[in-house]
Scaffold this active site. Structure first.
Site, PDB file in Angstrom:
ATOM      1  N   THR A  13      36.330  46.506  45.337  1.00 28.98           N
ATOM      2  CA  THR A  13      37.411  46.640  44.289  1.00 28.98           C
ATOM      3  C   THR A  13      36.564  47.179  42.601  1.00 28.98           C
ATOM      4  O   THR A  13      36.696  47.973  42.212  1.00 28.98           O
ATOM      5  CB  THR A  13      38.490  45.489  44.081  1.00 28.98           C
ATOM      6  OG1 THR A  13      39.332  45.803  45.120  1.00 28.98           O
ATOM      7  CG2 THR A  13      39.018  46.229  42.475  1.00 28.98           C
ATOM      8  N   ILE A  14      35.844  45.588  42.516  1.00 28.80           N
ATOM      9  CA  ILE A  14      35.016  45.726  41.469  1.00 28.80           C
ATOM     10  C   ILE A  14      33.653  46.131  41.239  1.00 28.80           C
ATOM     11  O   ILE A  14      33.040  46.774  40.583  1.00 28.80           O
ATOM     12  CB  ILE A  14      34.501  44.314  40.955  1.00 28.80           C
ATOM     13  CG1 ILE A  14      36.120  43.327  41.099  1.00 28.80           C
ATOM     14  CG2 ILE A  14      33.961  43.529  40.025  1.00 28.80           C
ATOM     15  CD1 ILE A  14      37.100  43.475  40.454  1.00 28.80           C
ATOM     16  N   GLY A 111      34.746  34.405  41.290  1.00 24.59           N
ATOM     17  CA  GLY A 111      35.360  33.756  42.677  1.00 24.59           C
ATOM     18  C   GLY A 111      34.132  33.484  42.610  1.00 24.59           C
ATOM     19  O   GLY A 111      34.468  32.353  43.706  1.00 24.59           O
ATOM     20  N   SER A 140      37.131  35.051  35.513  1.00 24.85           N
ATOM     21  CA  SER A 140      38.157  35.840  36.880  1.00 24.85           C
ATOM     22  C   SER A 140      38.529  36.755  35.902  1.00 24.85           C
ATOM     23  O   SER A 140      38.616  37.164  34.529  1.00 24.85           O
ATOM     24  CB  SER A 140      39.176  35.404  37.338  1.00 24.85           C
ATOM     25  OG  SER A 140      39.183  34.771  36.425  1.00 24.85           O
ATOM     26  N   CYS A 141      39.530  38.102  35.814  1.00 29.00           N
ATOM     27  CA  CYS A 141      39.942  38.374  35.364  1.00 29.00           C
ATOM     28  C   CYS A 141      41.084  38.166  34.291  1.00 29.00           C
ATOM     29  O   CYS A 141      41.348  38.071  33.370  1.00 29.00           O
ATOM     30  CB  CYS A 141      41.593  39.531  36.325  1.00 29.00           C
ATOM     31  SG  CYS A 141      41.735  39.235  38.034  1.00 29.00           S
ATOM     32  N   ARG A 169      49.992  39.827  40.274  1.00 28.98           N
ATOM     33  CA  ARG A 169      49.808  40.076  41.556  1.00 28.98           C
ATOM     34  C   ARG A 169      49.486  39.339  42.856  1.00 28.98           C
ATOM     35  O   ARG A 169      48.897  38.535  42.616  1.00 28.98           O
ATOM     36  CB  ARG A 169      49.347  41.120  41.406  1.00 28.98           C
ATOM     37  CG  ARG A 169      48.068  41.279  40.841  1.00 28.98           C
ATOM     38  CD  ARG A 169      46.699  41.852  42.508  1.00 28.98           C
ATOM     39  NE  ARG A 169      45.475  41.532  42.862  1.00 28.98           N
ATOM     40  CZ  ARG A 169      45.018  40.801  42.874  1.00 28.98           C
ATOM     41  NH1 ARG A 169      45.650  39.417  43.416  1.00 28.98           N
ATOM     42  NH2 ARG A 169      43.888  40.057  43.122  1.00 28.98           N
ATOM     43  N   HIS A 195      43.086  28.081  36.404  1.00 26.07           N
ATOM     44  CA  HIS A 195      42.929  28.916  34.960  1.00 26.07           C
ATOM     45  C   HIS A 195      42.639  28.585  34.487  1.00 26.07           C
ATOM     46  O   HIS A 195      41.115  28.794  33.387  1.00 26.07           O
ATOM     47  CB  HIS A 195      43.509  29.904  34.842  1.00 26.07           C
ATOM     48  CG  HIS A 195      44.658  30.963  36.348  1.00 26.07           C
ATOM     49  ND1 HIS A 195      45.701  30.713  37.035  1.00 26.07           N
ATOM     50  CD2 HIS A 195      43.955  31.962  36.840  1.00 26.07           C
ATOM     51  CE1 HIS A 195      45.446  31.197  38.178  1.00 26.07           C
ATOM     52  NE2 HIS A 195      44.419  32.125  37.364  1.00 26.07           N
ATOM     53  N   ALA A 196      42.757  27.181  33.922  1.00 25.27           N
ATOM     54  CA  ALA A 196      43.080  26.440  32.422  1.00 25.27           C
ATOM     55  C   ALA A 196      41.537  25.520  32.835  1.00 25.27           C
ATOM     56  O   ALA A 196      40.854  26.061  31.430  1.00 25.27           O
ATOM     57  CB  ALA A 196      43.871  25.063  32.025  1.00 25.27           C
ATOM     58  N   GLN A 303      44.151  43.620  37.311  1.00 29.59           N
ATOM     59  CA  GLN A 303      43.195  43.147  37.717  1.00 29.59           C
ATOM     60  C   GLN A 303      42.213  44.191  38.493  1.00 29.59           C
ATOM     61  O   GLN A 303      40.789  42.860  38.441  1.00 29.59           O
ATOM     62  CB  GLN A 303      43.664  42.056  38.370  1.00 29.59           C
ATOM     63  CG  GLN A 303      43.961  43.088  39.892  1.00 29.59           C
ATOM     64  CD  GLN A 303      45.170  43.976  40.067  1.00 29.59           C
ATOM     65  OE1 GLN A 303      45.851  43.752  39.407  1.00 29.59           O
ATOM     66  NE2 GLN A 303      45.547  44.649  40.839  1.00 29.59           N
TER      67      GLN A 303
END
Length: 343
Positions: A13-14, A111, A140-141, A169, A195-196, A303
């Site tokens: 994907t990326i 990741g 990350s996204c 998602r 994420h924080a 994303q």
């Protein structure tokens, strides 16, 4: 201009998006991509004339599928000035010893654990700090989306506290083995979500707490965010700042009737964007609300593509090719990245 030689290890994907983006840069040459499975993505890469490298044991599998192989992944790394590692989560760290042994600069994705690299990277936040770093981790996204908002808000008034909920998602459109398809799942139920911590790898010391859930959709993530800033802020100032910041676009739902991630994606399709990619953070203008020194807003994060321009800028930062503003402008111009309003 002599172009730097860039290899992309991992073509999913990326990786396929980063590879295409590299081919559009005036100062970069894509020398090839690393791929371990001879799937449809490898077939398409071959048809596009992209050189494919794989592990020695898999060369026969690729040739059996009619895919031309230029050599091993090690051969590719030897030829490159820098490697963009877009392998699956956790795999990048296993390739780092190869990059180190050959003395190659390398980028890793969000990741991977933060300690895989010298610095975690967000172009709008810490481009200058990343200049000359041998190993850079592009966050990350979701973290990229949050950092673009936080660092832009810092231009108006120092951000002191962030509280955010991330509606993730469930899967990318091509992923048939992931879910859920009929549930909303805390991710995780414990607070804070990771994420924080990831934001803190770029912005040190900010008071941030995040929560996350997974929703049965494939199109985009959606964030709701509350920021506490040092001084009282004006809604119009926030809107004007966002409108003049690259890689952030606003959508006015009242005027355009675009009021969902599905409609954002449909607009991108109708605009003829490749793969309907939206590398910009899409802020719902109607959601921007201020209460004293608090700011509330909602925004969408695509994303599949948001980190692509970050990888391009990180290449230039690592190799010292350009300054921040010049790199961002060149990347935005070559990739057709917008600022202002979506419509």
């Amino acid at each position: 201009m002599e172009k730097v030689k860039v290899a992309v290890n991992g073509y999913g994907t990326i990786g396929k998006r980063v590879a295409d983006a590299i081919r559009l840069q005036p100062d970069m040459e894509l020398i090839g991509v690393g791929k371990t499975s001879p799937n449809y993505e490898a077939i398409i890469a071959d048809k596009k004339g992209i050189k494919i490298y794989t592990v020695k044991d898999n060369i026969g599998k690729f040739e059996k599928s009619g895919i031309r192989v230029a050599g091993t992944i090690e051969d590719m790394v030897k030829e490159a000035d820098i490697v963009v590692d877009t392998t699956p989560n956790g795999v990048g760290a296993t390739y780092k010893p190869l990059y180190q042994s050959l003395g190659k600069n390398a980028l890793f994705q969000g990741g991977e654990k933060a300690d895989v690299a010298d610095i975690s990277f967000s172009a709008l936040c810490n481009y200058d700090e990343a200049k000359g770093k041998k190993y850079i981790r592009v966050v990350s996204c979701n973290t990229t989306g949050m950092l673009r908002i936080i660092c832009t808000m810092n231009k108006i008034s120092k951000v002191e506290k962030v509280r955010a909920t991330i509606v993730r998602r469930a899967a990318d459109p091509k992923e048939v083995k992931r879910g859920p398809i009929n549930s909303i799942v805390p991710d995780p139920a414990s607070v804070p979500s990771h994420h924080a911590k990831d934001v803190l790898t770029v912005i040190k010391g900010i008071d941030i707490v995040t929560m996350a859930v997974i929703a049965p959709t494939t199109l985009m993530h959606l964030h709701t965010m509350v920021l506490t800033v040092k001084d009282k802020v004006n809604r119009d100032d926030i809107i004007n700042t966002f409108l003049n910041t690259p890689r952030i676009i606003l959508v006015n739902s009242s005027r355009t009737t675009v009021s969902s991630t599905a409609e954002i994606i449909e607009v991108s399709r109708d605009m003829g964007r490749v793969r309907y990619d939206i590398p910009e953070v899409v802020v719902f203008e109607d959601s921007i609300y201020t209460n004293g020194n608090e700011v509330f807003l909602m925004y969408g994060v695509h994303q599949e593509s948001i980190v692509v321009p970050e990888n391009i800028d990180a290449i230039r930062a690592s190799l010292g090719l350009m300054g921040k503003e010049e790199s961002i402008k060149v990347t935005n111009d070559t990739l057709g990245i917008m600022k202002g309003y979506l419509l």
